[in-house]
Scaffold this motif. Structure first.
Motif, mmCIF file in Angstrom:
data_model
loop_
_atom_site.group_PDB
_atom_site.id
_atom_site.type_symbol
_atom_site.label_atom_id
_atom_site.label_comp_id
_atom_site.label_asym_id
_atom_site.label_seq_id
_atom_site.Cartn_x
_atom_site.Cartn_y
_atom_site.Cartn_z
ATOM 1 N N TYR A 45 0.673 -1.659 -0.159
ATOM 2 C CA TYR A 45 0.056 -0.252 0.022
ATOM 3 C C TYR A 45 0.831 0.737 0.082
ATOM 4 O O TYR A 45 1.402 1.936 0.732
ATOM 5 C CB TYR A 45 -0.723 0.162 1.129
ATOM 6 C CG TYR A 45 -1.876 -1.212 1.305
ATOM 7 C CD1 TYR A 45 -2.814 -1.225 0.961
ATOM 8 C CD2 TYR A 45 -1.722 -2.542 2.069
ATOM 9 C CE1 TYR A 45 -4.263 -2.352 0.487
ATOM 10 C CE2 TYR A 45 -2.581 -3.446 2.430
ATOM 11 C CZ TYR A 45 -3.397 -4.087 1.697
ATOM 12 O OH TYR A 45 -4.436 -4.600 1.702
ATOM 13 N N ARG A 47 0.832 4.266 -1.364
ATOM 14 C CA ARG A 47 0.322 5.235 -0.386
ATOM 15 C C ARG A 47 -0.233 5.706 1.111
ATOM 16 O O ARG A 47 -0.292 6.560 1.283
ATOM 17 C CB ARG A 47 -1.197 5.580 -1.005
ATOM 18 C CG ARG A 47 -1.161 5.649 -3.099
ATOM 19 C CD ARG A 47 -2.316 5.721 -3.623
ATOM 20 N NE ARG A 47 -3.029 4.880 -3.298
ATOM 21 C CZ ARG A 47 -4.718 4.959 -3.561
ATOM 22 N NH1 ARG A 47 -5.012 5.929 -4.498
ATOM 23 N NH2 ARG A 47 -5.536 3.629 -3.664
ATOM 24 N N ALA A 50 2.093 8.455 3.001
ATOM 25 C CA ALA A 50 2.052 10.018 2.903
ATOM 26 C C ALA A 50 0.851 9.909 3.600
ATOM 27 O O ALA A 50 0.554 11.292 4.233
ATOM 28 C CB ALA A 50 1.378 10.028 1.228
ATOM 29 N N GLN A 51 -0.179 8.842 4.048
ATOM 30 C CA GLN A 51 -1.350 9.177 5.226
ATOM 31 C C GLN A 51 -1.216 8.864 6.709
ATOM 32 O O GLN A 51 -1.290 9.232 7.619
ATOM 33 C CB GLN A 51 -2.366 8.511 4.737
ATOM 34 C CG GLN A 51 -2.596 8.800 3.603
ATOM 35 C CD GLN A 51 -3.206 10.180 3.469
ATOM 36 O OE1 GLN A 51 -4.386 10.740 4.048
ATOM 37 N NE2 GLN A 51 -3.150 10.959 1.905
#
Length: 57
Positions: A45, A47, A50-51
């Motif tokens: 995962y 992305r 970034a979170q």
């Protein structure tokens, strides 16, 4: 963790696919525990990084 079975064990009151409980009770060093819960998920995962900040173990 998401499993294929959504059933509660009537004796324990826990999900029958509660893998986290087994991992938590296993004798694992910090590097292995980090790999199981975080390091393996980040490449799958991308992305997420970034979170969600990297956890401090």
């Amino acid at each position: 963790m998401i499993g294929a079975v959504r059933h509660i064990n009537p004796t324990t009151g826990r999900d029958v696919d509660d893998a986290r409980r087994g991992i938590d009770t296993a004798t694992l060093d910090d590097d292995t525990r980090h790999a199981i819960f975080e390091a393996n998920a980040r490449p799958v995962y991308p992305r997420m990084s970034a979170q969600v900040p990297t956890a401090a173990l």
